[in-house]
Design an enzyme around this catalytic site. Structure first.
Site, PDB file in Angstrom:
ATOM      1  N   ASP A 231       0.864  -1.182   0.000  1.00 37.40           N
ATOM      2  CA  ASP A 231       0.000   0.000   0.000  1.00 37.40           C
ATOM      3  C   ASP A 231       0.900   1.232   0.000  1.00 37.40           C
ATOM      4  O   ASP A 231       1.599   1.496   0.972  1.00 37.40           O
ATOM      5  CB  ASP A 231      -0.912  -0.001   1.229  1.00 37.40           C
ATOM      6  N   ARG A 233      -0.105   4.418  -0.399  1.00 34.11           N
ATOM      7  CA  ARG A 233      -0.866   5.652  -0.201  1.00 34.11           C
ATOM      8  C   ARG A 233      -0.318   6.485   0.956  1.00 34.11           C
ATOM      9  O   ARG A 233       0.322   5.968   1.863  1.00 34.11           O
ATOM     10  CB  ARG A 233      -2.344   5.322   0.047  1.00 34.11           C
TER      11      ARG A 233
END
Length: 345
Positions: A231, A233
């Site tokens: 991930d 983000r």
């Protein structure tokens, strides 16, 4: 001044510069600096109007968004008074109270509502009055949502991103959702829309990951095979935007323990409640998304990424015995909150 004789040469170019609040809320402690460039009213199919805010920042070159339910939730960077600007300038960028209408000439006062904004004379900062501005101490329903072109625009059954986005809007608009017994936002809340497609790897790489998934990889394996983080983000952008909007107490619509940890920014911002986002098909088999792809996607989120869901486990994905339970979810939640003692579940 009328629209006909508006002179756009008087616009202050500093409106495109990024700035913080200067009080530790934004731009300190590793937070990015964000600046709301423009705001506009959008009539919606959800019921209430929303105010779409567009943000620039000093972390990336993307235009992130805040979908704001409630006219009185105000961006500090947008509403801050600027040198040499006119009331017309303020209305055009969206820094006005109430609603615009033909012939209106003053941004900071609404004669129809009998309300006026107040500002610090020396700094131009908006002064938050309960009569005109949403109180930071109000518990506010919030969704921090990452862009998903396939789920939101291409009818994808690989994920529930589009479903979660739509449901967040409905929950914020309503006062109560009978099917889940969740307290809604009653027309006040925020969906922070971050331009972080494919968990931050971009649409092209995400499509490659889809092909790897069709070849047998799960979502975690596919990202790693493409040399990306599981991930990538950056939720600090969402945190900075919430601070700019004057939000203090967050009821966070999420199953992701990482978002719960990252939303905290003491003493200005804290998560006071996690509101679960249970897939619609799990509670009503005649609605929502039903596919083997989404079941594999959700299973990976639960088993490999620690998302706070309990599977119904009537899946197409050849399920193995699992110990996932409400007790395990509580353990995951406690772990997520180990550094955030202020959260109430």
């Amino acid at each position: 001044m009328t629209i006909d004789n508006y002179d756009n040469s008087k616009q202050d170019s500093s409106k495109y510069e990024v700035s913080g609040t200067g009080d530790g809320r934004n731009g300190d402690g590793g937070l990015p600096l964000v600046q709301c460039v423009a705001r506009a009213r959008i009539p919606t199919t959800q019921g209430p109007d929303i105010f779409l805010h567009l943000y620039s920042n000093n972390r990336d070159n993307k235009e992130h968004l805040a979908i704001v339910f409630g006219e009185d939730i105000r961006s500090r960077s947008l509403f801050r008074r600027r040198q040499c600007e006119t009331q017309q300038d303020r209305m055009i960028r969206g820094a006005y109270i109430g609603k615009l209408y033909p012939g209106r000439t003053v941004a900071d006062e609404d004669d129809r509502l009998g309300l006026a904004l107040e500002f610090d004379d020396s700094t131009g900062e908006l002064l938050a009055s309960k009569a005109t501005t949403w109180d930071a101490h109000n518990d506010t329903l919030v969704r921090i949502h990452s862009e998903c072109y396939t789920g939101e625009n291409a009818w994808s059954a690989r994920c529930d991103c589009g479903e979660q986005f739509d449901r967040a809007g409905r929950l914020i608009a309503c006062d109560h959702e009978p099917t889940s017994n969740i307290k809604g936002g009653n027309g006040h809340g925020v969906i922070v829309y971050l331009r972080q497609e494919g968990r931050g790897i971009g649409l092209g790489e995400k499509l490659k990951a889809y092909n790897l998934q069709d070849l047998g990889a799960d979502t975690v394996q596919a990202n790693l095979m493409l040399k990306h983080p599981v991930d990538a983000r950056d939720f600090s952008l969402g945190k900075a935007i919430l601070l700019d909007l004057g939000i203090g107490n967050v009821r966070l619509l999420t199953n992701n323990p990482e978002k719960i940890k990252q939303v905290d920014h003491a003493p200005y911002l804290k998560c006071v409640e996690r509101v679960p986002m249970v897939p619609i098909h799990w509670t009503n088999s005649s609605e929502g998304i039903d596919s083997k792809e989404i079941e594999g996607y959700l299973r990976t989120k639960i088993e490999r990424m620690g998302h706070l869901l309990t599977e119904p486990l009537k899946l197409h994905t050849n399920p193995q015995p699992t110990e996932t339970s409400e007790a395990q979810n509580q353990n995951r939640m406690n772990s997520a909150l180990s550094s955030t003692s202020t959260l109430a579940i």
